[in-house]
Design an enzyme around this catalytic site. Structure first.
Site, PDB file in Angstrom:
ATOM      1  CB  SER A 179      -0.906   0.001   1.234  1.00  0.00           C
ATOM      2  OG  SER A 179      -1.558   1.253   1.324  1.00  0.00           O
ATOM      3  CG  LEU A 180       1.647   3.142  -3.416  1.00  0.00           C
ATOM      4  CD1 LEU A 180       1.280   3.666  -4.794  1.00  0.00           C
ATOM      5  CD2 LEU A 180       3.159   3.044  -3.277  1.00  0.00           C
ATOM      6  CE  LYS A 199     -11.534   0.175  -1.616  1.00  0.00           C
ATOM      7  NZ  LYS A 199     -11.355   0.934  -2.858  1.00  0.00           N
ATOM      8  CG  ASN A 254     -12.506   4.907   0.439  1.00  0.00           C
ATOM      9  OD1 ASN A 254     -13.316   5.601   1.043  1.00  0.00           O
ATOM     10  ND2 ASN A 254     -11.605   5.425  -0.368  1.00  0.00           N
ATOM     11  CG  ASP A 311     -12.475   4.276  -3.765  1.00  0.00           C
ATOM     12  OD1 ASP A 311     -11.353   4.709  -3.462  1.00  0.00           O
ATOM     13  OD2 ASP A 311     -12.905   3.166  -3.388  1.00  0.00           O
ATOM     14  N   GLY A 350     -14.567  -2.391 -17.773  1.00  0.00           N
ATOM     15  CA  GLY A 350     -14.440  -3.083 -16.490  1.00  0.00           C
ATOM     16  C   GLY A 350     -15.723  -2.983 -15.684  1.00  0.00           C
ATOM     17  N   GLY A 361     -14.489  -3.468  -8.634  1.00  0.00           N
ATOM     18  CA  GLY A 361     -14.685  -2.482  -7.574  1.00  0.00           C
ATOM     19  C   GLY A 361     -14.475  -1.048  -8.033  1.00  0.00           C
ATOM     20  NE  ARG A 403     -11.843 -11.441 -17.762  1.00  0.00           N
ATOM     21  CZ  ARG A 403     -10.789 -11.719 -17.003  1.00  0.00           C
ATOM     22  NH1 ARG A 403      -9.664 -12.085 -17.572  1.00  0.00           N
ATOM     23  NH2 ARG A 403     -10.861 -11.632 -15.686  1.00  0.00           N
ATOM     24  CB  VAL A 428     -21.320  -9.837 -20.788  1.00  0.00           C
ATOM     25  CG1 VAL A 428     -22.512  -8.958 -21.129  1.00  0.00           C
ATOM     26  CG2 VAL A 428     -20.271  -9.712 -21.879  1.00  0.00           C
ATOM     27  CG  LEU A 468      -9.428   4.257 -12.369  1.00  0.00           C
ATOM     28  CD1 LEU A 468      -9.905   5.212 -13.433  1.00  0.00           C
ATOM     29  CD2 LEU A 468     -10.563   3.347 -11.935  1.00  0.00           C
TER      30      LEU A 468
HETATM   31  P1  NAP Z   1     -11.248  -5.742  -9.640  1.00  0.00           P
HETATM   32  O1  NAP Z   1     -12.399  -5.420  -8.795  1.00  0.00           O
HETATM   33  O2  NAP Z   1     -10.478  -6.985  -9.418  1.00  0.00           O
HETATM   34  O3  NAP Z   1     -11.739  -5.719 -11.188  1.00  0.00           O
HETATM   35  C1  NAP Z   1     -10.844  -6.056 -12.225  1.00  0.00           C
HETATM   36  C2  NAP Z   1     -11.495  -5.732 -13.572  1.00  0.00           C
HETATM   37  O4  NAP Z   1     -10.535  -5.980 -14.602  1.00  0.00           O
HETATM   38  C3  NAP Z   1     -12.715  -6.592 -13.862  1.00  0.00           C
HETATM   39  O5  NAP Z   1     -13.611  -5.838 -14.626  1.00  0.00           O
HETATM   40  C4  NAP Z   1     -12.091  -7.730 -14.696  1.00  0.00           C
HETATM   41  O6  NAP Z   1     -13.001  -8.341 -15.562  1.00  0.00           O
HETATM   42  C5  NAP Z   1     -11.092  -6.952 -15.514  1.00  0.00           C
HETATM   43  N1  NAP Z   1     -10.004  -7.785 -16.021  1.00  0.00           N
HETATM   44  C6  NAP Z   1      -9.029  -8.382 -15.284  1.00  0.00           C
HETATM   45  N2  NAP Z   1      -8.200  -9.064 -16.107  1.00  0.00           N
HETATM   46  C7  NAP Z   1      -8.681  -8.914 -17.357  1.00  0.00           C
HETATM   47  C8  NAP Z   1      -8.269  -9.387 -18.630  1.00  0.00           C
HETATM   48  N3  NAP Z   1      -7.178 -10.148 -18.783  1.00  0.00           N
HETATM   49  N4  NAP Z   1      -8.982  -9.013 -19.705  1.00  0.00           N
HETATM   50  C9  NAP Z   1     -10.068  -8.224 -19.583  1.00  0.00           C
HETATM   51  N5  NAP Z   1     -10.530  -7.745 -18.403  1.00  0.00           N
HETATM   52  C10 NAP Z   1      -9.836  -8.092 -17.298  1.00  0.00           C
HETATM   53  O7  NAP Z   1     -10.138  -4.571  -9.597  1.00  0.00           O
HETATM   54  P2  NAP Z   1     -10.361  -3.011  -9.357  1.00  0.00           P
HETATM   55  O8  NAP Z   1     -10.215  -2.703  -7.921  1.00  0.00           O
HETATM   56  O9  NAP Z   1     -11.592  -2.568 -10.076  1.00  0.00           O
HETATM   57  O10 NAP Z   1      -9.056  -2.415 -10.061  1.00  0.00           O
HETATM   58  C11 NAP Z   1      -8.940  -2.354 -11.472  1.00  0.00           C
HETATM   59  C12 NAP Z   1      -7.751  -1.462 -11.848  1.00  0.00           C
HETATM   60  O11 NAP Z   1      -7.959  -0.148 -11.359  1.00  0.00           O
HETATM   61  C13 NAP Z   1      -6.415  -1.930 -11.240  1.00  0.00           C
HETATM   62  O12 NAP Z   1      -5.423  -1.777 -12.211  1.00  0.00           O
HETATM   63  C14 NAP Z   1      -6.168  -0.981 -10.106  1.00  0.00           C
HETATM   64  O13 NAP Z   1      -4.786  -0.737  -9.885  1.00  0.00           O
HETATM   65  C15 NAP Z   1      -6.829   0.300 -10.625  1.00  0.00           C
HETATM   66  N6  NAP Z   1      -7.324   1.132  -9.512  1.00  0.00           N
HETATM   67  C16 NAP Z   1      -6.819   2.380  -9.379  1.00  0.00           C
HETATM   68  C17 NAP Z   1      -7.275   3.202  -8.357  1.00  0.00           C
HETATM   69  C18 NAP Z   1      -6.713   4.585  -8.215  1.00  0.00           C
HETATM   70  O14 NAP Z   1      -6.880   5.214  -7.177  1.00  0.00           O
HETATM   71  N7  NAP Z   1      -6.088   5.109  -9.240  1.00  0.00           N
HETATM   72  C19 NAP Z   1      -8.252   2.746  -7.468  1.00  0.00           C
HETATM   73  C20 NAP Z   1      -8.755   1.445  -7.614  1.00  0.00           C
HETATM   74  C21 NAP Z   1      -8.274   0.647  -8.647  1.00  0.00           C
HETATM   75  P3  NAP Z   1     -13.894  -9.617 -15.076  1.00  0.00           P
HETATM   76  O15 NAP Z   1     -15.080  -9.039 -14.349  1.00  0.00           O
HETATM   77  O16 NAP Z   1     -14.245 -10.303 -16.329  1.00  0.00           O
HETATM   78  O17 NAP Z   1     -13.003 -10.437 -14.157  1.00  0.00           O
END
Ligand code: NAP
Length: 284
Positions: free
Chosen positions: A26-27, A77, A98, A113, A136, A139, A160, A162, A228
């Site tokens: 965690s950062l 969360k 969060n 968020d 996507g 979360g 991915r 649907v 993101l």
């Molecule tokens: P999550 O809840 O695990 O969701 C992951 C998403 O990515 C799902 O929609 C998943 O699709 C899709 N996915 C994963 N692998 C894939 C692939 N090979 N091909 C196509 N789709 C794929 O994760 P999350 O918390 O939403 O985070 C997603 C991204 O956002 C991460 O990179 C994270 O670092 C970034 N993020 C950034 C912040 C920020 O403050 N900047 C905050 C939160 C998250 P399925 O539903 O089909 O599995």
């Protein structure tokens, strides 16, 4: 410098924390401790590894120990929603917490968020274009979709899986939400319809930096692409977007602003976002 400050911890020092599993990377501790230090506040921010089944005990610990504020990361969360005395409207709407903070002796849950995602967009654009294409349905996509819907922005969701996108779409009210296949002509048409494209998938994130969730042919110079992901700072999607003349923005400022909004709930003051951003950049 931080060591000197830690040597100054006393019985009056207020403790802030992040609970997560994993939490080791965690950062947030670096970001929040930099803000605390820059403001000269008597707080300290520490990480705790908390497994999902231990969250009720950990929240009881927050109450028992008088911890002043907590951030929660995945997978905690959603579970936290039932463990607090009250929820902000947006935490209630998104079903996600969060930030834990105290309001007049009540342990409250909020979700920063969504506002953290919106703030960099508002700084970049006078008006957020509608519809927005969200890639996507996890979360972060949930926080993004609710935040955009709160601004009256129609949504096109491509994921991915649907059915997961459909479940998310069903929860959003007040705007038009369309769910599409994440490839082929549906995706091409959605890119043509939407000026704003947001990547909420982990595709392109370190170590899989060679991948992009969108074919570059679908991108044009009229697009604003918000990825993101913040590690790497420039994903393949952002590189290709910029090559096409589009505006690109990564997830670093979202990370900083969601933290800044939490900090404001705990300390009642706006922290220095530039100091927080620098602390993260140094770690990355
Ligand atoms: P999550 O809840 O695990 O969701 C992951 C998403 O990515 C799902 O929609 C998943 O699709 C899709 N996915 C994963 N692998 C894939 C692939 N090979 N091909 C196509 N789709 C794929 O994760 P999350 O918390 O939403 O985070 C997603 C991204 O956002 C991460 O990179 C994270 O670092 C970034 N993020 C950034 C912040 C920020 O403050 N900047 C905050 C939160 C998250 P399925 O539903 O089909 O599995």
């Amino acid at each position: 410098m931080l060591n000197n400050r830690l040597a100054g911890l006393s019985g009056k020092t207020k403790v802030l924390a992040v609970f997560g599993c994993p939490v080791e990377h965690s950062l947030s501790p670096a970001m929040h401790n930099a803000a605390i230090q820059s403001l000269g506040l008597d707080y300290v921010y520490v990480p705790f590894r908390v497994e999902l089944d231990q969250l009720p005990a950990a929240v009881a610990g927050v109450r028992a120990l008088g911890i002043a504020g907590v951030n929660l990361t995945i997978p905690l969360k959603e579970r936290a929603v039932d463990l607090v005395d009250g929820l902000s409207e947006r935490a209630q709407r998104t079903g996600s917490v969060n930030t834990l903070w105290w309001d007049d002796g009540r342990l409250m849950g909020d979700s920063t968020d969504g506002p953290g995602f919106l703030q960099p967009l508002k700084e970049l654009l006078q008006d957020i274009p509608s519809p927005a294409l969200v890639l996507g349905a996890g979360g972060s996509a949930r926080a993004v979709c609710f935040a955009l819907a709160s601004q009256g922005i129609d949504l096109i969701i491509a994921n991915r899986t649907v059915e997961r996108a459909q479940r998310l779409a069903e929860r959003i009210a007040g705007v038009t939400v369309k769910v599409i296949e994440p490839q082929g002509s549906s995706l091409e048409q959605a890119c043509a319809e939407s000026r704003l494209i947001i990547n909420c998938t982990s595709v392109g994130m370190s170590p899989k930096i060679g991948e992009s969730p969108l074919p570059s042919e679908f991108l044009t110079d009229r697009h604003v692409v918000y990825d993101l992901i913040y590690n790497p700072a420039e994903t393949r999607l952002l590189q290709e977007a910029r090559q096409k003349g589009a505006i690109g923005i990564n997830g670093l400022k979202m990370l900083v602003y969601q933290g800044a909004f939490s900090f404001e709930l705990w300390a009642g003051i706006q922290p220095p976002v530039d100091v927080m951003e620098q602390a993260i950049v140094q770690l990355l």
